[in-house]
Scaffold this active site. Sequence first.
Site, PDB file in Angstrom:
ATOM      1  N   GLU A  17       0.816  -1.216   0.000  1.00 35.34           N
ATOM      2  CA  GLU A  17       0.000   0.000   0.000  1.00 35.34           C
ATOM      3  C   GLU A  17       0.852   1.270   0.000  1.00 35.34           C
ATOM      4  OE1 GLU A  17      -3.650   0.257   2.128  1.00 35.34           O
ATOM      5  OE2 GLU A  17      -3.845  -1.900   2.331  1.00 35.34           O
TER       6      GLU A  17
ATOM      7  N   ASP B   9       1.397  -8.570   2.935  1.00 27.01           N
ATOM      8  CA  ASP B   9       0.038  -8.597   3.468  1.00 27.01           C
ATOM      9  C   ASP B   9      -0.763  -9.539   2.581  1.00 27.01           C
ATOM     10  OD1 ASP B   9      -2.503  -8.211   4.376  1.00 27.01           O
ATOM     11  OD2 ASP B   9      -2.631  -6.086   3.852  1.00 27.01           O
TER      12      ASP B   9
END
Length: 307
Positions: free
Chosen positions: A92, A202
Amino acid sequence: MANSDIDFSGNDLQYSACVEFCSVTGLLIEEGDIGLAQFYLEDSGWNVNIAIQKYRQAQSDAHLIEEPDSVPDPAAKRPKTRYVPDVVYLQEVIPLSCGLISSSLPDYKLIVGGQQDYFTAVLLKKTTVQHLSDDIEPFPGTVMQRKIQTVQVKCAGADLTLMCSHLESTKDFATERVKQLKIAFEHMKTAAVHNAVIFGGDLNLRDPEVVKAGGLPSGVSDIWQLSGAPPDAKFTWDTSQNDNLRLPFKVKCRFDRLYLRQAYGSGPKVVPERFSLIGKKRLPGCHRFPSDHWGIVCDFKVEEETK
């Protein structure tokens, strides 16, 4: 946070507030900065003026961390660096972050896995890691712009294939996430035989999904399990301790994972020595954790195979 991850449906006032915040502060909606605007606005009860004041104060505080020339003993005042990793996997990351990361960490080479919205990135310590090549492969069925970022390096005498990814999010996309995990495992299996492979990020995984993907391939290990499954390093998404998202429920999940495949045949072996979590202290000023996930720290040693 990416612009595409934010749902303002039915609330034009909140969207307008984000647009006004970005316009005044110089942030760019098209580069994903609307997520940052939303953060400050939510923290300010959607009062645009208060949110802008908080943002500007945070920017001012960030510029004040530089040490004055008059400090008699700079070493005594300089914050101690607790970790100096050779490799860092990030997820991200947004375009705005890239410049900040590069300027703040001049000892590291930043390799990005995209250019728009949000993406993964890998940091390599320039003095210890030799960057050989890198590649980005989008997952064919993704609706969230998810990819595998692969970086070929040499470190501590070992040839390494580094694989960083952010698999599809939320339980509603479990089927696609399992497909992505299968692809990643296949990449691990077919990587160069003389390379050790470290895959992680993730991954948003639940244990049953690993089973649905066919389980761990032969020769691939879950590094948390390989490290003795330390209970204090199991849950990387823990809303009972981390209140960044202010969720109305408490849950613990092992979303973030690392997997290892050793090089085949003779050659150095990469052995995990310690597996722990970081990011559990609140940041001064905003009083938030660095992320809604805890970070993973893994120490490895490279052993020459005995003949």
